[in-house]
Design an enzyme around this catalytic site. Sequence first.
Site, PDB file in Angstrom:
ATOM      1  N   ASP A 336     -31.020 -23.003  71.481  1.00  0.00           N
ATOM      2  CA  ASP A 336     -30.430 -22.421  70.290  1.00  0.00           C
ATOM      3  C   ASP A 336     -31.523 -21.906  69.353  1.00  0.00           C
ATOM      4  O   ASP A 336     -32.531 -22.580  69.120  1.00  0.00           O
ATOM      5  CB  ASP A 336     -29.592 -23.495  69.583  1.00  0.00           C
ATOM      6  CG  ASP A 336     -28.887 -22.982  68.355  1.00  0.00           C
ATOM      7  OD1 ASP A 336     -27.996 -22.133  68.495  1.00  0.00           O
ATOM      8  OD2 ASP A 336     -29.232 -23.437  67.248  1.00  0.00           O
ATOM      9  N   GLU A 373     -31.712 -18.205  73.220  1.00  0.00           N
ATOM     10  CA  GLU A 373     -31.047 -17.390  72.220  1.00  0.00           C
ATOM     11  C   GLU A 373     -32.203 -16.787  71.418  1.00  0.00           C
ATOM     12  O   GLU A 373     -32.763 -17.440  70.531  1.00  0.00           O
ATOM     13  CB  GLU A 373     -30.138 -18.222  71.331  1.00  0.00           C
ATOM     14  CG  GLU A 373     -29.382 -17.379  70.310  1.00  0.00           C
ATOM     15  CD  GLU A 373     -28.557 -18.218  69.347  1.00  0.00           C
ATOM     16  OE1 GLU A 373     -27.446 -17.778  68.983  1.00  0.00           O
ATOM     17  OE2 GLU A 373     -29.018 -19.304  68.957  1.00  0.00           O
TER      18      GLU A 373
END
Length: 696
Positions: A336, A373
Site C-alpha cells: 500500500d 501501489e
Amino acid sequence: MLMRQPSANLQFTYQPPFGATLQEKGVQFSVFSRSATEMRLLLYNKVTDREPADVIEFDRETDRWGDVWSLSVQGLEAGQLYHFQASGPWAPEQGHRFDSAARLIDPYAQALAGTFQKSDDGVVRPPKCVVIDDTFDWDGDRHIRHELSDSVIYEMHVRGFTKSRTAKIKCPGTYLGVIEKIPYLQELGVTAVELMPVNEFPIRDIYGNKMSRPNYWGYDPMAFFSPHRGYAYDSKPGAQVNEFKQMVKALHSAGIEVILDVVFNHTCEGNELGPTLSFKGLENSVYYILSEGQHFTNYSGCGNTINGNHPVVREMIFHCLRHWVHNYHIDGFRFDLASILSRDRTGNLVPNPPMVELIAEDPLLADTKIIAEAWDAAGAYQVGSFGNHRWAEWNGRYRDDVRGFWRGDGGTLGSLATRLAGSSDLYEHAGRPPFCSINFITSHDGFTMNDLVSYKEKHNIANGEDNRDGDNHNISDNYGVEGPTRKKGVATIRTRQIKNMLSTLLLSQGVPMIVSGDEIRRTQKGNNNAYCQDNDISWFDWRLVEKNSDMLRFTQSLIQFRRNQPSVRRRVFLTGQPVDGRKIPDVSWFAPDGSPLNWGQNDLAMVAYIASPGRVDDPEGLGRDLVLMFNSTGDDRTHVLPEVGRGMKWNLFLDTAADSPDDIYPDLDGPMPPSNRVVDMPCHSLKVFVSHLVNI
C-alpha cells in the site's frame, strides 16, 4: 548410515531476532530501543486484566546488548500475555516521546489479544501481546508458484466476504469462513486472492469506546507480524494464528495463492496528538519520518509516515515479510502506498531506493509476488518506474483509460489500445514485461463495477463526513438515472457496460485483478470510500450469486478463456510484426471498415486482431487467433472482419450486447460471422471472434 528426509515433510520456519521467542524452559523477550533509560516487561494472567500480575525490570548492565534489551523468563509458555514499558526522555524537539506509564505493544508481537480497555486514569491500555507457539501441521504445503503472467487476482476482504447472513455458513466473517466459500472461488476460476489488510489494527478506539467510524478496511496497522484477531472464530488468545494458517493451507489445496495487502507506510499512532502505543514509546525518531525534529510528516495521509529506509526499520520490514512467507506460506504482497518506500529518512524521493531494491533481491522472498501501489498521498506517482522487473504495479493509468473509453470520452481510442496491449509505454522502456502491469478497473477504493455505471457522483453521506471524503474523479456515468432504476433502456446499457469492462480487463495483456463481488454486481449504493462501513454496504451479498447468475457465468467463462489462451497473457510485448514463425503480425489494428486504423481520427470504434503465439504447453503449438471489435459510441455501427483472417474459420466467443446465454460461448462454438464478413455492432458493445485451432 545417514538418511535423507523427503523435503516435502520438512517445514522451513523463520524466527525473527526480536519479540517473544519460546525456549525449552521459558521465553526470551527482546526489543530495540536506543534512547530508553529503563525497560520493563509487564506480564498478565488474563486478557481482561487492567494491571500486570508481574513487572520485570530489564537490568541495564546484564540485559542490554548494544541497543537491544533482552532477557529470558523461566516458567513461561505459549499463551503468555505481555507488554513492554520504557522510560526515557520526553523531548519532542529531539524526536523523543517516552512515556513511562505507557503499555507498549511489542513491534514484533506475533499475536494480540483483547482490545483497548476503557481508561479513567489517562493510561492507554492496548490489546495485549501473546507468546505464540508457531508449530502447525502444514502437511507438506508449499508455495504454489503460479506464474504471475498466468494469474487472475481476486481482491477481497476477509470479514466482508462471508459476514453477511446471506452467506449461510458456520463461521461468518472469519478466516474459517473463507474456507467454507473456497468452492465458490474455485468455480469462479481465480488463481489468487489478494486479502485486504489482515495484520492487526484497532477494533475500538484507544480509550476503549466503540469507534464512531470503524476502520473496516484495516489500513491502520498496529502490529505488523500479527494476524488480525477480529477475523478469528475462536476467541482464545492466539487462536487467529492457527486459523489463519488453516485458511492458507485450504486455499493452497484448492490451487489458490494468497497475497497480502501490507501497509508499511504508517501506523495507527497518528501524529503528535495521537497515542503512544508502540513505536513512539520505544524509538520515535527511528520508526517515523519527522520534520524539524518533532513534527510527523504525513506522506501517507494518515498522520505519520514510517521511516522505511532507516536501517532498523528496514530490518523490521524484512523480518516481517519473511515471517509471513515462511511461517504462514504467503505467496506475495501488495504494498500500500509503496512510493513511501522510495523516500529517504528526510522524506525526499530518491533514485534506486535501497528498500525497494532489497525487497526485490531478497533470497528468502524469491518465490513471492511483489506488487506496488506506486504512488503515495503526497504527490509521488511512480506507475511505470517503480523498481525493477521483479516489481509489478497496480496500473492506475489502465483503470482511468479503460473507464474513459467505455464512458465515451473523446480521444481515448489510442489509450485503450495501449492498455489492451499491455501498457508498453509504461513498462517496455525499462525492460519490464507486460505482466508487470496489474490491470484493474475497480478496487476496494472507489466505486464497485455496478456503481461505476449507476452513479455520476459519490454518495458517502453514511460515512459521517458530509460527503467530503472519497475521490471526486470517478470517470463514471449513470446513463440517465442516478442510482437504481426500473427503466429497461438504462438497465440494458448498464449491463452491457459492465460486460464491456470485464471483457476488456480479462482480454488485456498484463495481469487482471477483479474486486470481490463485481462478478455478481455487488453495490455500495454509490459509496466510493466505504472504509468505515462494516455492514451491508460493504459485505458480499450472497443472494446476488443467484440473482445475477448470468453475470457470474459471463465472468467465469471469461476467466476460463483467459487461462486457456496464451494469446491474451503474453510474457513479451506485442510488436505489430510477424513473430513465432507466422506470416501475420502478432497484433494488427483496423478501422471499422477494415482499412488500417488512423490513430488521429476522433472515433471510438476499432477492430484488433491478435495472433496466437501457440500454446507453450502443447507440443503441437496449437492456439487461436482473436478478433476484438469495439464500439464505444452511442450509435449502432458495422465492423468488417479483417482480411488478414480470411480463409480461417471463426466463431463468436462473446457479444456484450446479447442476452444470456448468447452473450458468451464458453465452448467457443458460437455462431460464425456473416458470409460477407460485415458484423453488426450495437452501440456500447464489444464482440470477440476466435479462430479454429492454428498450428504454427
